[in-house]
Design an enzyme around this catalytic site. Structure first.
Site, PDB file in Angstrom:
ATOM      1  N   CYS A   6       0.823  -1.211   0.000  1.00  0.00           N
ATOM      2  CA  CYS A   6       0.000   0.000   0.000  1.00  0.00           C
ATOM      3  C   CYS A   6       0.861   1.267   0.000  1.00  0.00           C
ATOM      4  CB  CYS A   6      -0.914  -0.017   1.226  1.00  0.00           C
ATOM      5  SG  CYS A   6      -2.325   1.081   1.017  1.00  0.00           S
ATOM      6  N   ASP A 122      -6.525  -4.218  11.200  1.00  0.00           N
ATOM      7  CA  ASP A 122      -5.384  -3.314  11.356  1.00  0.00           C
ATOM      8  C   ASP A 122      -5.281  -2.946  12.833  1.00  0.00           C
ATOM      9  OD1 ASP A 122      -3.356  -1.481  10.836  1.00  0.00           O
ATOM     10  OD2 ASP A 122      -4.615  -0.086   9.693  1.00  0.00           O
TER      11      ASP A 122
END
Ligand SMILES: O=C(O)c1ccccc1N[C@@H]1O[C@H](COP(=O)(O)O)[C@@H](O)[C@H]1O
Length: 211
Positions: A6, A122
């Site tokens: 990412c 996360d």
């Protein structure tokens, strides 16, 4: 094991990610030190071809804006990294990854009932909603029994800890940003080492009876 890298911000890095076998890259359109404009993403997408998934990362963004950026930048998947309700995800036309902060006390059954193609776990937010380079306690998931085939693990992963993370959590995919950077920029050596490490983990390393 699939890998998403990412926070890609330039075509050279995107092409390198593709070359080393990355499955998906993330373009961050949310407030972040990695934030991109739709135009920057469009330019990268044009140089990339089709066989690398492009994921757009958004935080509490308006639906119309997401749809417009997705079309301009040829996105394949939308990652919702904010407080978007289930009805919001259901309106999106592209496949959805919904991110949740995971910590002690989080109710996994509620998270798993969210209508998304993939669920990303996360660590709790830091200065930004994601991409903070901190991990959560993977042991919280080790003995949970659930369908892991749509689980993406994120948060503070790097080449040193990712093998242990995969063994403990047994996700479908892992997602990394900070852990493959040096001084805030993507580092090709770290990207390659991360991919080699993840792709080197075999199912024998982590398959067990708890799904
Ligand atoms: O990467 C970012 O800057 C970001 C900003 C806002 C929301 C999400 C973001 N990235 C996602 O955060 C996690 C964890 O990243 P890290 O490896 O701990 O740095 C990951 O899912 C990224 O897709």
């Amino acid at each position: 094991m699939k890998v998403k890298i990412c926070g890609i911000r330039d075509l050279e890095t995107a092409l390198y990610a593709k070359q080393i076998g990355t499955d998906a890259i993330g373009f961050v359109f949310a407030k972040s030190k990695r934030q991109l404009s739709a135009e920057q993403a469009e330019e990268m997408a044009a140089g990339l071809g089709k066989d690398l998934l492009k994921v757009g990362v958004f935080v509490n963004e308006e639906l119309e804006k997401i749809e417009s950026i997705a079309s301009q930048a040829s996105l394949d998947v939308i990652q919702l990294h904010g407080d978007e309700p289930p009805e919001f995800a259901e309106k999106l036309r592209l496949p959805v990854i919904k991110a949740f902060s995971f910590e002690k006390g989080a109710k996994l059954s509620d998270i798993l009932s969210y209508p998304a193609d993939f669920i990303l776990l996360d660590s709790p937010a830091g200065p930004y909603r994601g991409g903070n380079g901190t991990s959560f306690d993977w042991k919280l998931l080790e003995k949970e029994s659930f369908d892991r085939s749509r689980l993406i693990l994120a948060g503070g992963l790097n080449k040193e800890n990712v093998k242990e993370a995969i063994r403990t959590v047994r996700p479908f995919a892992v997602d990394v940003s900070s852990g493959v950077e040096t001084d805030g920029k993507k580092d090709q050596e770290k990207m390659n080492q991360f991919i080699q490490t993840v792709k080197g983990v075999t199912k024998n390393d982590y398959i067990c009876t708890t799904r």
